[in-house]
Design a protein around this motif. Structure first.
Motif, short mmCIF file in Angstrom:
data_model
loop_
_atom_site.label_atom_id
_atom_site.label_comp_id
_atom_site.label_asym_id
_atom_site.label_seq_id
_atom_site.Cartn_x
_atom_site.Cartn_y
_atom_site.Cartn_z
N ILE A 155 39.39 5.05 -3.46
CA ILE A 155 39.28 3.94 -2.50
C ILE A 155 38.73 2.70 -3.20
O ILE A 155 39.20 1.58 -2.96
CB ILE A 155 38.39 4.35 -1.31
CG1 ILE A 155 39.08 5.42 -0.46
CG2 ILE A 155 38.06 3.13 -0.45
CD1 ILE A 155 38.23 5.96 0.66
N ARG A 156 37.76 2.87 -4.08
CA ARG A 156 37.15 1.72 -4.75
C ARG A 156 38.04 1.12 -5.83
O ARG A 156 37.99 -0.09 -6.07
CB ARG A 156 35.81 2.13 -5.38
CG ARG A 156 34.69 2.40 -4.39
CD ARG A 156 33.33 2.41 -5.09
NE ARG A 156 33.28 3.39 -6.18
CZ ARG A 156 32.85 4.64 -6.04
NH1 ARG A 156 32.43 5.06 -4.85
NH2 ARG A 156 32.81 5.46 -7.06
N LYS A 157 38.88 1.94 -6.49
CA LYS A 157 39.50 1.47 -7.72
C LYS A 157 41.04 1.46 -7.73
O LYS A 157 41.63 0.72 -8.53
CB LYS A 157 39.02 2.33 -8.90
CG LYS A 157 37.52 2.23 -9.16
CD LYS A 157 37.13 3.06 -10.38
CE LYS A 157 35.66 2.94 -10.70
NZ LYS A 157 35.29 3.73 -11.90
N ALA A 158 41.70 2.29 -6.94
CA ALA A 158 43.16 2.38 -7.03
C ALA A 158 43.81 1.10 -6.53
O ALA A 158 43.47 0.60 -5.45
CB ALA A 158 43.66 3.58 -6.22
N ASP A 159 44.76 0.56 -7.29
CA ASP A 159 45.42 -0.69 -6.91
C ASP A 159 46.11 -0.56 -5.56
O ASP A 159 45.97 -1.42 -4.69
CB ASP A 159 46.46 -1.09 -7.97
CG ASP A 159 45.80 -1.59 -9.24
OD1 ASP A 159 44.60 -1.90 -9.20
OD2 ASP A 159 46.49 -1.66 -10.27
N LEU A 182 36.45 1.47 2.83
CA LEU A 182 37.82 0.99 3.05
C LEU A 182 37.84 -0.52 3.27
O LEU A 182 38.77 -1.21 2.83
CB LEU A 182 38.45 1.72 4.24
CG LEU A 182 38.80 3.18 3.98
CD1 LEU A 182 39.06 3.92 5.29
CD2 LEU A 182 40.01 3.30 3.06
N ARG A 183 36.81 -1.05 3.94
CA ARG A 183 36.74 -2.50 4.14
C ARG A 183 36.39 -3.22 2.83
O ARG A 183 36.96 -4.26 2.50
CB ARG A 183 35.71 -2.82 5.23
CG ARG A 183 36.18 -2.48 6.65
CD ARG A 183 35.24 -3.05 7.69
NE ARG A 183 33.97 -2.34 7.72
CZ ARG A 183 33.70 -1.30 8.50
NH1 ARG A 183 34.63 -0.83 9.31
NH2 ARG A 183 32.52 -0.72 8.48
N GLU A 184 35.43 -2.66 2.09
CA GLU A 184 35.01 -3.28 0.83
C GLU A 184 36.15 -3.32 -0.18
O GLU A 184 36.23 -4.26 -0.99
CB GLU A 184 33.83 -2.50 0.24
CG GLU A 184 32.53 -2.68 1.00
CD GLU A 184 31.47 -1.70 0.55
OE1 GLU A 184 31.70 -1.02 -0.48
OE2 GLU A 184 30.43 -1.59 1.23
N ARG A 185 37.01 -2.32 -0.14
CA ARG A 185 38.14 -2.27 -1.05
C ARG A 185 38.96 -3.56 -0.98
O ARG A 185 39.42 -4.08 -1.99
CB ARG A 185 38.96 -1.03 -0.71
CG ARG A 185 40.40 -1.10 -0.90
CD ARG A 185 41.16 0.13 -0.50
NE ARG A 185 42.51 -0.02 -1.03
CZ ARG A 185 42.86 0.34 -2.24
NH1 ARG A 185 42.00 0.92 -3.03
NH2 ARG A 185 44.09 0.13 -2.68
N VAL A 186 39.10 -4.10 0.23
CA VAL A 186 39.88 -5.31 0.43
C VAL A 186 39.02 -6.55 0.27
O VAL A 186 39.35 -7.46 -0.50
CB VAL A 186 40.54 -5.30 1.83
CG1 VAL A 186 41.32 -6.59 2.07
CG2 VAL A 186 41.43 -4.09 2.00
N HIS A 187 37.91 -6.61 0.98
CA HIS A 187 37.13 -7.85 1.07
C HIS A 187 36.26 -8.08 -0.16
O HIS A 187 36.03 -9.23 -0.55
CB HIS A 187 36.27 -7.82 2.33
CG HIS A 187 37.07 -7.70 3.59
ND1 HIS A 187 38.04 -8.60 3.95
CD2 HIS A 187 37.06 -6.75 4.57
CE1 HIS A 187 38.59 -8.24 5.09
NE2 HIS A 187 38.02 -7.11 5.49
N ALA A 188 35.75 -7.01 -0.78
CA ALA A 188 34.87 -7.17 -1.93
C ALA A 188 35.61 -6.96 -3.25
O ALA A 188 35.36 -7.66 -4.23
CB ALA A 188 33.70 -6.20 -1.84
N ASN A 189 36.53 -6.00 -3.27
CA ASN A 189 37.20 -5.65 -4.52
C ASN A 189 38.55 -6.33 -4.69
O ASN A 189 39.15 -6.26 -5.76
CB ASN A 189 37.38 -4.13 -4.62
CG ASN A 189 36.04 -3.40 -4.57
OD1 ASN A 189 35.00 -3.99 -4.79
ND2 ASN A 189 36.08 -2.10 -4.28
#
Length: 220
Positions: A155-159, A182-189
């Motif tokens: 979730i944190r790293k996969a494109d 799941l939210r951080e994946r988009v908004h932070a990462n």
């Protein structure tokens, strides 16, 4: 065809448009897929047609990941890597010999190897997804220990990530941990939103407060 009438699909799309003022869903038809079909030169090779990474399977349940692998192969992906438990490695390789195979570390906790296994899993998963533009996780995993270690990393790293089946059940069991991820994946990462593929029961577990009388409305 799986028995869904064309009239029902047309009505569902129209209803979505009227409810939201825009069509948030559409039916993918053969013509849409054909338009995206790449032309493959005669001297081409598998390295030119994309990579995908699938995590799944468990002892006694190799079928789901094998079917997922077949679907990925039929979509045209050039290099397909399967990450599965060692117990089903031979069966999966026999069923899909064209795939690359990675065996997931999953040692018994009573050997005092919990921390070692967690570290090995994180290193292995991070290494795999570093070279893979798309991944999926969940088919036929059951309640595997490795799933709980691998899913947060993906979730944190996969494109690009598809989350299915038992991975969805894991999220449903601990939404306070996974929904922020799941939210951080988009908004932070800055990554693409994960794609969730729940069936009716998995949807209820993920979102018990959303009624299912209107499935299109529930999905929105």
């Amino acid at each position: 065809p799986i028995g869904v009438p064309d009239s029902w699909v047309a009505e569902a799309v129209e209803q979505c448009a009227q409810t939201t003022g825009r069509p948030p869903c559409r039916q993918i038809e053969i013509a849409d897929v054909s338009a995206c079909q790449p032309i493959r030169p005669g001297d081409s090779h598998k390295g030119l047609f994309g990579k995908a990474l699938l995590f799944g399977g468990a002892a006694g349940m190799p079928g789901a990941i094998v079917l997922a692998a077949e679907a990925a192969a039929r979509s045209g992906v050039g290099l397909l890597t399967l990450a599965v438990p060692a117990a089903i490695g031979p069966a999966v390789l026999a069923a899909r010999p064209e795939c690359l195979l990675t065996l997931l570390p999953d040692f018994p906790a009573d050997q005092g190897s919990v921390q070692l296994t967690a570290e090995k899993t994180e290193a292995l998963v991070s290494q795999l997804i570093a070279s893979q533009p798309a991944g999926a996780i969940g088919p036929g995993c059951g309640r595997a220990d490795w799933l709980a270690r691998a899913l947060p990393i993906l979730i944190r790293k996969a494109d690009r990530l598809v989350i299915d089946a038992d991975a969805l059940n894991l999220i449903a069991a601990d939404p306070d941990s996974f929904f922020p991820l799941l939210r951080e994946r988009v908004h932070a990462n800055g990554l693409q939103p994960a794609i969730l593929t729940p069936h009716h029961g998995e949807f209820r577990r993920l979102a018990p407060d959303i009624g299912m009388d209107d499935r299109q409305g529930a999905a929105r």
